[in-house]
Motif scaffolding. Structure first.
Motif, PDB file in Angstrom:
ATOM      1  N   ILE A 213       6.946  -1.954 -23.604  1.00  0.00           N
ATOM      2  CA  ILE A 213       5.614  -3.485 -24.507  1.00  0.00           C
ATOM      3  C   ILE A 213       4.645  -3.066 -24.881  1.00  0.00           C
ATOM      4  O   ILE A 213       4.392  -3.889 -26.443  1.00  0.00           O
ATOM      5  N   ILE A 214       3.717  -2.240 -24.909  1.00  0.00           N
ATOM      6  CA  ILE A 214       2.675  -1.140 -25.326  1.00  0.00           C
ATOM      7  C   ILE A 214       2.796  -1.024 -26.523  1.00  0.00           C
ATOM      8  O   ILE A 214       2.177  -1.087 -27.555  1.00  0.00           O
ATOM      9  N   ILE A 215       4.290  -0.347 -25.940  1.00  0.00           N
ATOM     10  CA  ILE A 215       4.522   1.170 -27.470  1.00  0.00           C
ATOM     11  C   ILE A 215       5.117   0.029 -28.567  1.00  0.00           C
ATOM     12  O   ILE A 215       3.988   0.392 -30.000  1.00  0.00           O
ATOM     13  N   PHE A 216       6.082  -0.581 -28.309  1.00  0.00           N
ATOM     14  CA  PHE A 216       6.550  -1.718 -29.373  1.00  0.00           C
ATOM     15  C   PHE A 216       5.467  -3.216 -29.529  1.00  0.00           C
ATOM     16  O   PHE A 216       5.442  -3.679 -30.734  1.00  0.00           O
TER      17      PHE A 216
ATOM     18  N   ILE B 101      10.724  -8.428 -26.999  1.00  0.00           N
ATOM     19  CA  ILE B 101      12.513  -8.330 -27.647  1.00  0.00           C
ATOM     20  C   ILE B 101      12.073  -6.928 -27.941  1.00  0.00           C
ATOM     21  O   ILE B 101      13.542  -6.059 -27.204  1.00  0.00           O
ATOM     22  N   ALA B 102      11.523  -6.306 -28.921  1.00  0.00           N
ATOM     23  CA  ALA B 102      11.959  -4.829 -29.343  1.00  0.00           C
ATOM     24  C   ALA B 102      12.070  -3.896 -28.728  1.00  0.00           C
ATOM     25  O   ALA B 102      13.022  -3.114 -28.099  1.00  0.00           O
ATOM     26  N   ALA B 103      11.108  -4.314 -27.340  1.00  0.00           N
ATOM     27  CA  ALA B 103      11.024  -3.863 -25.722  1.00  0.00           C
ATOM     28  C   ALA B 103      12.153  -3.807 -25.367  1.00  0.00           C
ATOM     29  O   ALA B 103      12.788  -2.280 -23.965  1.00  0.00           O
ATOM     30  N   ALA B 104      12.845  -4.970 -25.060  1.00  0.00           N
ATOM     31  CA  ALA B 104      13.762  -4.965 -24.795  1.00  0.00           C
ATOM     32  C   ALA B 104      14.973  -4.294 -25.150  1.00  0.00           C
ATOM     33  O   ALA B 104      15.723  -3.504 -24.427  1.00  0.00           O
TER      34      ALA B 104
ATOM     35  N   THR C  96      16.716   5.706 -28.950  1.00  0.00           N
ATOM     36  CA  THR C  96      16.731   3.843 -29.453  1.00  0.00           C
ATOM     37  C   THR C  96      14.992   3.411 -30.527  1.00  0.00           C
ATOM     38  O   THR C  96      14.756   3.249 -31.497  1.00  0.00           O
ATOM     39  N   LEU C  97      14.147   4.446 -29.740  1.00  0.00           N
ATOM     40  CA  LEU C  97      12.757   4.309 -30.032  1.00  0.00           C
ATOM     41  C   LEU C  97      12.517   4.989 -31.503  1.00  0.00           C
ATOM     42  O   LEU C  97      12.063   4.301 -32.458  1.00  0.00           O
TER      43      LEU C  97
ATOM     44  N   ILE D 218      13.279  -9.777 -33.673  1.00  0.00           N
ATOM     45  CA  ILE D 218      12.335  -8.519 -33.240  1.00  0.00           C
ATOM     46  C   ILE D 218      11.082  -8.125 -33.045  1.00  0.00           C
ATOM     47  O   ILE D 218      11.123  -7.280 -32.403  1.00  0.00           O
ATOM     48  N   ASP D 219      10.559  -8.609 -33.654  1.00  0.00           N
ATOM     49  CA  ASP D 219       9.049  -9.087 -33.456  1.00  0.00           C
ATOM     50  C   ASP D 219       8.556 -10.008 -32.375  1.00  0.00           C
ATOM     51  O   ASP D 219       7.088  -9.992 -32.966  1.00  0.00           O
ATOM     52  N   GLY D 220       9.586 -10.483 -32.172  1.00  0.00           N
ATOM     53  CA  GLY D 220       9.490 -11.842 -31.116  1.00  0.00           C
ATOM     54  C   GLY D 220       8.065 -11.489 -29.795  1.00  0.00           C
ATOM     55  O   GLY D 220       8.187 -10.068 -29.500  1.00  0.00           O
TER      56      GLY D 220
END
Length: 734
Positions: free
Chosen positions: A195-198, A202-205, A251-252, A338-340
């Motif tokens: 979550i911190i990185i993205f 949503i993107a973190a999941a 994925t990252l 994805i950016d939600g």
């Protein structure tokens, strides 16, 4: 890659539905995998000691795996107390009734000759030693069955199950518990870090979804492998850790490249295709590199090591498929969402900070830092290299040994009982050396036994017909230690088989001239340890050669250079020396309290090569990510020295954040294994954590740019024939 991505994007919801169905099937089938895996596998089945154990098991029905019952009667003399005899005698009789229990079952009530070795110094406890059929694959289950039936308290007398069989059984249960704990630690912490990185939930999941798919799929494949071959239960740890780590890693990289392409102006479907045709190819190439490194473990004979190859190759394949198929499908279905749940915007508003727009790579902190390193390449290279060599120095004093009950936590009942036996009993348990002589005469065997008994440290040697001590016969003996051409000799001693004295005794016994035309094999803990270490050393050069050649060829195909692959090999070895130095300093020498484990003065023999193959593969994972971007920029340039410096700085700056983030997440996953209560798995977790962090910091941020600056345009050199070969079959990210 382009065709695969178009196929996925044609029906992304169908792809995700199929992936979900597979996940359910994998989950149902793989749920009971632990019950099909084994806790042994440390011995080389082709070694002398393993062959001797087979003869003892098959021809003499003497299992090398035992369960030991420790009977404690505080304040009583177990040799004369009627209550202890009332409990002990029926206990021995009932144990003998099990069909998997082999002879001889030793106790003070059935074997008076061995009684003195089965009684504690204060005579308040005694041992019952029970040989079990089935070897290390089946015997631990038998040990657990006997422990559940007989261990407990009766009329103030405590009965505790221990011995190698019970230790193996307890290890199986502990590994399953540790796995759940590691997952419980790694997944939520990784999610927070993502979550911190993205910036968004949503993107973190996304990486976690692919990671769960990789873990569940790999565990199901391990159960399939177990149908055809022996698989170690410890492979589950690698499946879980690498499944999550590689899925996050891959994925990252893909999602980061996808976001870059969207920020650069492409629409989302085109950005997905561009990300998969560039970063997706790099991920595939990286997976091949990791897989080849782990495949080196298949060259060993111990199924403990081979199992990690099965798990590693399976997890690479499943994580790769998840990344290349599930990731683009999720990106397509999510679209703008994805950016939600982007947490960066409300946090910036709360702190009163403006939003950051797109920042050119040349203006980032990473680019400026790499330029600083490039300007000081020689001193940076010298200082960091010396530092790594100093940190790795303890590796030179590494000693290898065999795991025993001390791999378990000190609170485990089987471990507690063994600690008490070591301290309260005069006779060392398990120190005897068994000698199997095939194809000789009774007289020649007796002469050989007399010579063995004269070796310093040997208290006595028994043959089928006699007992020898000090080089002389001391009495007759009747036994069933003769079957066909096989005769059994037992060398009694009171030396710890795992320490230097035990190794010295075995070496001197093996040096005694053998009977003419006889085949002599040594068994026992000391012999198994010696043979295991020798087997690993024998196969090690071939494993290292395989990994080095395969890695060199792959990196050459990717870069077109012979210099960069050599540089990668050298720097990775330098980085891994620090890992091994830390492992020896902490777990062998006992610094930092051995991180809560018991320092035994040696490292479990199979762990260094296992850590090497895994860590080497993962470090090459980052090498591919980095070189892909550097080469992409180099090919755009006029190929001058200045262009080489810019390519290095640009490649590091554009991948620095994602590689560091990936390394941090991978370190979190491996650090969760430090919570393991099995000592060498804790060592494994710490070693890989150090290796990943060392590789992403000192190596990638300092040594790589420093050495590439010193080499200049020579980084891209290759002989003319190899350049032509690369032009025909070379690989690239784009």
């Amino acid at each position: 890659m382009e065709r695969l991505t178009r196929l996925v994007l044609a029906a992304p919801k169908s792809v995700l539905t199929g992936a979900l169905a597979l996940l359910v099937i994998f989950g149902v089938y793989g749920a009971g995998v632990a019950g099909h895996l084994l806790s042994g596998g440390f011995e080389d089945p082709h070694s002398e000691s393993a062959q001797a154990s087979k003869i003892l098991e098959n021809d003499f029905e003497r299992g090398s795996i035992q369960v030991v019952f420790k009977i404690d009667a505080p304040g009583r003399d177990v040799t004369v107390d009627p209550l202890v005899a009332k409990i002990g005698k029926p206990l021995v009789a009932e144990i003998k009734g099990y069909d998997f229990v082999q002879d001889p079952v030793l106790s003070i009530w059935t074997d008076p000759a061995a009684a003195k070795n089965l009684i504690s110094k204060d005579k308040s406890s005694t041992l019952i030693i029970v040989p079990l059929a089935g070897g290390e694959n089946v015997a631990p289950g038998h040990a657990q069955e006997l422990a559940e039936r007989f261990a407990g308290e009766r009329d103030g007398v405590t009965i505790t199950a221990t011995g190698q069989g019970k230790v193996f059984a307890d290890t199986n249960k502990q590994v399953s518990k540790d796995l759940a704990i590691a997952e419980g630690i790694a997944i939520p912490i990784s999610f927070i870090a993502l979550i911190i990185i993205f910036g968004g939930v949503i993107a973190a999941a996304l990486p976690l979804v692919v990671g769960i798919f990789a873990i569940v799929g790999t565990l199901a494949l391990l159960r399939v492998f177990a149908l055809f071959t022996d698989v170690s239960i410890f492979a589950m740890n690698l499946a879980t850790a690498m499944g999550l780590a590689l899925a996050i890693d891959y994925t990252l990289l893909i999602v980061t490249r996808y976001r870059e392409e969207v920020a650069g102006g492409l629409d989302r479907p085109a950005a997905i295709r561009r990300a998969m045709s560039t970063a997706g190819r790099t991920v595939m190439f990286s997976a091949v590199t990791v897989g080849l490194s782990l495949s080196g473990l298949l060259l060993f004979h111990q199924y403990f090591l081979r199992s990690f190859a099965y798990a590693g190759l399976a997890v690479v394949v499943v994580a790769l498929l998840g990344s290349l198929v599930i990731t683009p499908a999720l990106l397509a279905v999510l679209g703008d969402r994805i950016d939600g749940w982007d947490l960066r915007k409300p946090i910036r508003r709360l702190l009163g900070r403006p939003e950051h727009g797109f920042i050119p790579t040349e203006q980032t902190w990473w680019y400026r830092f790499v330029q600083w390193v490039l300007r000081r390449a020689a001193p940076v290279a010298l200082i960091v290299t010396v530092l790594l060599l100093v940190l790795g120095a303890p590796f030179l004093s590494m000693k290898l040994g065999f795991p025993d009950d001390r791999i378990l936590p000190t609170s485990q009942s089987s471990r507690v009982a063994m600690d008490e036996i070591r301290s309260d009993y005069a006779q060392k348990l398990g120190g005897e050396v068994t000698v199997v002589v095939t194809g000789s005469t009774d007289q020649a065997v007796d002469d050989y036994a007399a010579k063995l008994s004269a070796v310093k440290g040997a208290d006595a040697v028994t043959t089928p017909d006699a007992v020898f001590a000090g080089g002389q016969p001391v009495g007759p003996r009747q036994s069933d230690d003769r079957r066909g051409d096989h005769r059994i000799l037992t060398v009694a001693n009171n030396i710890n088989p795992l320490d230097d004295q035990g190794k010295q005794l075995l070496a001197e016994l093996r040096a005694v001239p053998k009977p003419a035309s006889a085949d002599v094999k040594f068994a026992g803990i000391a012999a198994s340890t010696e043979d295991t270490v020798a087997s690993i050393y024998h196969q090690l050069p071939w494993v290292l050669l395989w990994i080095a050649v395969a890695t060199f060829i792959l990196l050459f195909l990717f870069t077109g250079s012979v210099v960069l692959p050599l540089k990668a090999l050298v720097l990775n070895l330098l980085s891994l020396s620090v890992t091994f130095g830390a492992v020896v300093w902490i777990f062998q020498e006992g610094h930092f309290g051995a991180l809560g484990t018991t320092a035994t003065g040696f490292i479990t023999a199979t762990m260094p090569i296992l850590m090497f193959c895994v860590a080497f593969g993962l470090s090459m994972d980052y090498e591919v990510f980095l070189l892909g971007r550097i080469r992409e920029e180099w090919l755009k340039s006029d190929k001058t020295t200045a262009d080489s410096d810019h390519a290095v700085a640009y490649g590091l700056a554009s991948t620095g954040r994602v590689i560091t983030a990936a390394a941090l997440l991978m370190a979190i996953v491996f650090a969760a294994m430090i919570a393991s209560q099995v000592s060498f798995m804790r060592m494994f977790g710490l070693g890989l954590t150090i290796a990943v962090l060392m590789d992403a910091t000192l190596i990638r941020m300092l040594l790589v740019p420093a050495f590439m600056r010193l080499m200049g345009r020579a980084n891209w050199w290759a002989p003319a024939p190899l350049r032509k070969l690369h032009d025909k079959i070379g690989l690239s990210e784009s």
